[in-house]
Every structure is written in structure tokens, then in C-alpha cells.
Design a protein around this motif. Structure first.
Motif, PDB file in Angstrom:
ATOM      1  N   LYS A 151      49.402 -17.155 -47.258  1.00 42.20           N
ATOM      2  CA  LYS A 151      50.086 -18.053 -46.326  1.00 42.20           C
ATOM      3  C   LYS A 151      49.062 -18.720 -45.436  1.00 42.20           C
ATOM      4  N   GLN A 152      49.088 -20.057 -45.406  1.00 42.32           N
ATOM      5  CA  GLN A 152      48.226 -20.836 -44.529  1.00 42.32           C
ATOM      6  C   GLN A 152      49.097 -21.515 -43.475  1.00 42.32           C
ATOM      7  N   LEU A 153      48.623 -21.445 -42.238  1.00 37.32           N
ATOM      8  CA  LEU A 153      49.422 -21.927 -41.112  1.00 37.32           C
ATOM      9  C   LEU A 153      48.527 -22.704 -40.157  1.00 37.32           C
ATOM     10  N   LEU A 154      48.873 -23.943 -39.897  1.00 40.72           N
ATOM     11  CA  LEU A 154      48.186 -24.745 -38.897  1.00 40.72           C
ATOM     12  C   LEU A 154      49.117 -24.919 -37.708  1.00 40.72           C
ATOM     13  N   ASN A 155      48.797 -24.248 -36.593  1.00 40.74           N
ATOM     14  CA  ASN A 155      49.586 -24.371 -35.370  1.00 40.74           C
ATOM     15  C   ASN A 155      49.000 -25.475 -34.489  1.00 40.74           C
ATOM     16  N   THR A 193      58.418 -23.716 -31.145  1.00 41.37           N
ATOM     17  CA  THR A 193      58.714 -22.832 -30.001  1.00 41.37           C
ATOM     18  C   THR A 193      58.035 -23.366 -28.736  1.00 41.37           C
ATOM     19  N   PRO A 194      58.750 -24.127 -27.915  1.00 43.30           N
ATOM     20  CA  PRO A 194      58.231 -24.546 -26.600  1.00 43.30           C
ATOM     21  C   PRO A 194      58.449 -23.444 -25.563  1.00 43.30           C
ATOM     22  N   THR A 195      57.495 -23.307 -24.648  1.00 45.82           N
ATOM     23  CA  THR A 195      57.611 -22.380 -23.523  1.00 45.82           C
ATOM     24  C   THR A 195      57.276 -23.118 -22.243  1.00 45.82           C
ATOM     25  N   LEU A 196      58.050 -22.887 -21.192  1.00 41.91           N
ATOM     26  CA  LEU A 196      57.800 -23.463 -19.871  1.00 41.91           C
ATOM     27  C   LEU A 196      57.460 -22.328 -18.911  1.00 41.91           C
ATOM     28  N   PHE A 197      56.249 -22.364 -18.339  1.00 38.01           N
ATOM     29  CA  PHE A 197      55.839 -21.366 -17.359  1.00 38.01           C
ATOM     30  C   PHE A 197      55.807 -22.002 -15.964  1.00 38.01           C
ATOM     31  N   PHE A 198      56.538 -21.421 -15.030  1.00 34.04           N
ATOM     32  CA  PHE A 198      56.415 -21.780 -13.625  1.00 34.04           C
ATOM     33  C   PHE A 198      55.410 -20.806 -13.016  1.00 34.04           C
ATOM     34  N   SER A 199      54.289 -21.335 -12.511  1.00 34.46           N
ATOM     35  CA  SER A 199      53.182 -20.482 -12.097  1.00 34.46           C
ATOM     36  C   SER A 199      52.638 -20.913 -10.734  1.00 34.46           C
ATOM     37  N   PRO A 200      52.434 -19.976  -9.795  1.00 36.52           N
ATOM     38  CA  PRO A 200      51.789 -20.326  -8.518  1.00 36.52           C
ATOM     39  C   PRO A 200      50.373 -20.831  -8.752  1.00 36.52           C
ATOM     40  N   ASP A 229      52.082 -25.746  -4.146  1.00 39.64           N
ATOM     41  CA  ASP A 229      51.950 -24.324  -4.457  1.00 39.64           C
ATOM     42  C   ASP A 229      52.264 -23.952  -5.905  1.00 39.64           C
ATOM     43  N   TRP A 230      52.940 -24.838  -6.651  1.00 40.22           N
ATOM     44  CA  TRP A 230      53.432 -24.458  -7.973  1.00 40.22           C
ATOM     45  C   TRP A 230      53.032 -25.465  -9.049  1.00 40.22           C
ATOM     46  N   ASN A 231      52.760 -24.912 -10.236  1.00 34.86           N
ATOM     47  CA  ASN A 231      52.536 -25.696 -11.448  1.00 34.86           C
ATOM     48  C   ASN A 231      53.620 -25.377 -12.465  1.00 34.86           C
ATOM     49  N   LEU A 232      53.897 -26.334 -13.330  1.00 39.30           N
ATOM     50  CA  LEU A 232      54.707 -26.117 -14.531  1.00 39.30           C
ATOM     51  C   LEU A 232      53.776 -26.288 -15.723  1.00 39.30           C
ATOM     52  N   ILE A 233      53.638 -25.243 -16.527  1.00 43.62           N
ATOM     53  CA  ILE A 233      52.785 -25.275 -17.705  1.00 43.62           C
ATOM     54  C   ILE A 233      53.674 -25.351 -18.939  1.00 43.62           C
ATOM     55  N   THR A 234      53.578 -26.441 -19.683  1.00 41.81           N
ATOM     56  CA  THR A 234      54.355 -26.613 -20.912  1.00 41.81           C
ATOM     57  C   THR A 234      53.462 -26.289 -22.106  1.00 41.81           C
ATOM     58  N   ARG A 235      53.879 -25.284 -22.873  1.00 44.58           N
ATOM     59  CA  ARG A 235      53.138 -24.868 -24.075  1.00 44.58           C
ATOM     60  C   ARG A 235      54.075 -24.987 -25.271  1.00 44.58           C
ATOM     61  N   VAL A 236      53.653 -25.744 -26.272  1.00 48.21           N
ATOM     62  CA  VAL A 236      54.480 -25.982 -27.455  1.00 48.21           C
ATOM     63  C   VAL A 236      53.697 -25.550 -28.692  1.00 48.21           C
ATOM     64  N   ILE A 237      54.369 -24.849 -29.607  1.00 50.36           N
ATOM     65  CA  ILE A 237      53.749 -24.466 -30.879  1.00 50.36           C
ATOM     66  C   ILE A 237      54.527 -25.128 -32.008  1.00 50.36           C
ATOM     67  N   VAL A 238      53.854 -26.029 -32.731  1.00 46.45           N
ATOM     68  CA  VAL A 238      54.446 -26.704 -33.889  1.00 46.45           C
ATOM     69  C   VAL A 238      53.684 -26.237 -35.128  1.00 46.45           C
ATOM     70  N   PHE A 241      61.990 -21.346 -26.024  1.00 42.53           N
ATOM     71  CA  PHE A 241      63.048 -21.879 -26.877  1.00 42.53           C
ATOM     72  C   PHE A 241      62.636 -21.792 -28.348  1.00 42.53           C
ATOM     73  N   LEU A 242      63.620 -21.680 -29.211  1.00 39.66           N
ATOM     74  CA  LEU A 242      63.418 -21.755 -30.659  1.00 39.66           C
ATOM     75  C   LEU A 242      64.174 -22.969 -31.171  1.00 39.66           C
ATOM     76  N   LEU A 243      63.450 -23.914 -31.787  1.00 41.98           N
ATOM     77  CA  LEU A 243      64.045 -25.147 -32.299  1.00 41.98           C
ATOM     78  C   LEU A 243      63.956 -25.151 -33.816  1.00 41.98           C
ATOM     79  N   PRO A 244      65.067 -25.343 -34.528  1.00 42.61           N
ATOM     80  CA  PRO A 244      65.070 -25.271 -35.994  1.00 42.61           C
ATOM     81  C   PRO A 244      64.527 -26.538 -36.644  1.00 42.61           C
TER      82      PRO A 244
END
Length: 264
Positions: free
Chosen positions: A57-61, A104-111, A73-82, A127-130
Motif C-alpha cells: 500500500k502506497q499513500l501520499l498524504n 480528515t480535517p481537524t480544528l485546534f483552538f490553541s492559546p 490570546d488565541w489561534n485557530l490551527i486548521t490541519r487537513v489530511i487528504v 471530522f471524517l469526510l467521505p
């Protein structure tokens, strides 16, 4: 058929002093998943000896990371894996499949500032997106759940932390199995001079519906460098599976090219 490959060249051995300082700082930020650094990792993985036919299995993320300042004081970090997948005989004599997997996108609220004890943390939804283009490359389910991260970076160049999330399916194809999966990633990194980093992690996951663990150990080495005007990180490593569901892979490799866009 076109197959996934990654061509990684060796960067120049020496950098000017100011460039090395910049490389060291970027390497430190790369060890922090919620750093205020725009990056685009292109992560190539290959796993071997899968199933009864010793499939591959070969996977390119493709994994863009985009920080956004919400306040002083706060950041929003958006991380997406395609994921882009090419696999051969991973389900016995099942032939080849190629296409997109689920996103699978992830949203982190971080100080923006660490705690008084030096801890950096973030929480938010995952989130999981089909988006899979073949039914064997995805779950055909929509999903959501919580994600959390905590880490600490020492003056001596160590980073230690853990990232965790859990996804439940909430909609999708009724004929497919529901999703209830926990991801747990403890990680340890040692920053070296010249923008170099040695890293270790467990990308463990547990399928609550199938009652099965998948536990690969990853060991990697990376270096931040500059090609023309573009800052980037080159990384390579190996993976050994402590436990897999069914007749899973024995081992694998990982190579990553990360484009870096530091604040100017």
C-alpha cells in the motif's frame, strides 16, 4: 498505471550562520503541531507484506496546516489530511486500486502563550469526510469527534507530547459498518543543530467496532533547508508494526517534503 513515488534530494551540508538559526527555529516549530507556521507536508508512506498475497500500500498524504489568529490570546490551527492511495492485493488477490481516500480535517483552538509550566495545548473538533473515489479506499461515512493535543518543549531541544482524537460516524452508507475509532499518538523529538531533528512516535489507533489495534512505531530524521527562496524540510524514516488488525503489514517507510511559509 501511474504509481505514487517521492523523490527526495540531499540538501547542502552547510548553511550560513543566520540561515542555520532560521532552520533551527523552523525545526522547533515543526515539532509543534499547533505552531503559528503555515506548512504543506507531502508525506509518502509505503507498507509491505500485507495480507495473504504480500500486498503493498502506497499513500501520499497532502497535509496543509494553516494557523489563523483569532485574538491577542488565541489561534485557530486548521490541519487537513487528504490521502491519495495506490494499493495492490491488500485484501488477498484483490488487484489494484488507486484514488482518493477519506479526508480528515481537524480544528485546534490553541492559546498563543504556553502555560506557566511551559505546556502548549489545543482542543477542537475532528471530522471524517467521505471523499474516497473507490469504496474499498474509504468508510463511506460522515464522522465527527473531539481532538486534543498537549506538548512541552525544553531549552535542551526536546519536544514531548501526545495527540489524541476519536471519531464516531453520524451519517453515510447504511450498508457499511459504523465508525468508532480512537487515535492516540505519543511523540518525542530531539532537535539537533543545523535544523536537524530525530523523532519517534506511535501512531496507534483502536477500532471499537472491530475490536482491533493498529500500532506502528515510526522513527524519522529530518532537516530544514532552503532551495532557492523556498524554505522546506526533508524527512525520511522507517516504521515497524507492533500490532495490526488481521494480517496487516510488517513494516514500512516514510518520506516527507514539507513546504514552509514562516511569517516575515
Amino acid at each position: 498505471m501511474w504509481k505514487l513515488t517521492t523523490i527526495v534530494a540531499v540538501a547542502a551540508a552547510c548553511l550560513p550562520a543566520h540561515a542555520q538559526d532560521s532552520a533551527d527555529e523552523l525545526a522547533k516549530q515543526l515539532s509543534n503541531p499547533v505552531a503559528s507556521l503555515i506548512s504543506v507536508p507531502l508525506q509518502y508512506n509505503a507498507d509491505f507484506n500485507i495480507g495473504s498475497e504480500d500486498g503493498t500500500k502506497q499513500l501520499l498524504n497532502v497535509q496543509p496546516v494553516i494557523p489563523t489568529s483569532l485574538s491577542d490570546d488565541w489561534n485557530l490551527i486548521t490541519r487537513v489530511i487528504v490521502p491519495v492511495v495506490h494499493q495492490d492485493d491488500v485484501f488477498g488477490n484483490s488487484g489494484s486500486q488507486f484514488g482518493l481516500g477519506d479526508t480528515t480535517p481537524t480544528l485546534f483552538f490553541s492559546p498563543k502563550a504556553p502555560t506557566s509550566g511551559g505546556w502548549i495545548w489545543g482542543v477542537g473538533p475532528v471530522f471524517l469526510l467521505p471523499t474516497a473515489t473507490d469504496d474499498v479506499l474509504g468508510a463511506e461515512k460522515w464522522g465527527v469527534g473531539p481532538s486534543a493535543l498537549a506538548l512541552k518543549q525544553t531549552p535542551g531541544g526536546w519536544t514531548v507530547g501526545v495527540l489524541a482524537n476519536h471519531i464516531w460516524s453520524v451519517a453515510g452508507e447504511d450498508a457499511r459498518a459504523d465508525v468508532s475509532a480512537t487515535f492516540l499518538q505519543p511523540f518525542l523529538a530531539r532537535q539537533l543543530s543545523g535544523g536537524r531533528t530525530l523523532s519517534f512516535n506511535l501512531e496507534s489507533s483502536y477500532d471499537w467496532k472491530g475490536d482491533a489495534w493498529n500500532v506502528p512505531v515510526n522513527i524519522g530524521y529530518s532537516k530544514v533547508t532552503k532551495w532557492g527562496g523556498q524554505m522546506l524540510s526533508l524527512a525520511g524514516g522507517v516504521r515497524y508494526y507492533l500490532e495490526t488488525p488481521g494480517d496487516g503489514p510488517d513494516w514500512g517507510v516514510r518520506f516527507t517534503l514539507t513546504l514552509l511559509y514562516p511569517e516575515r
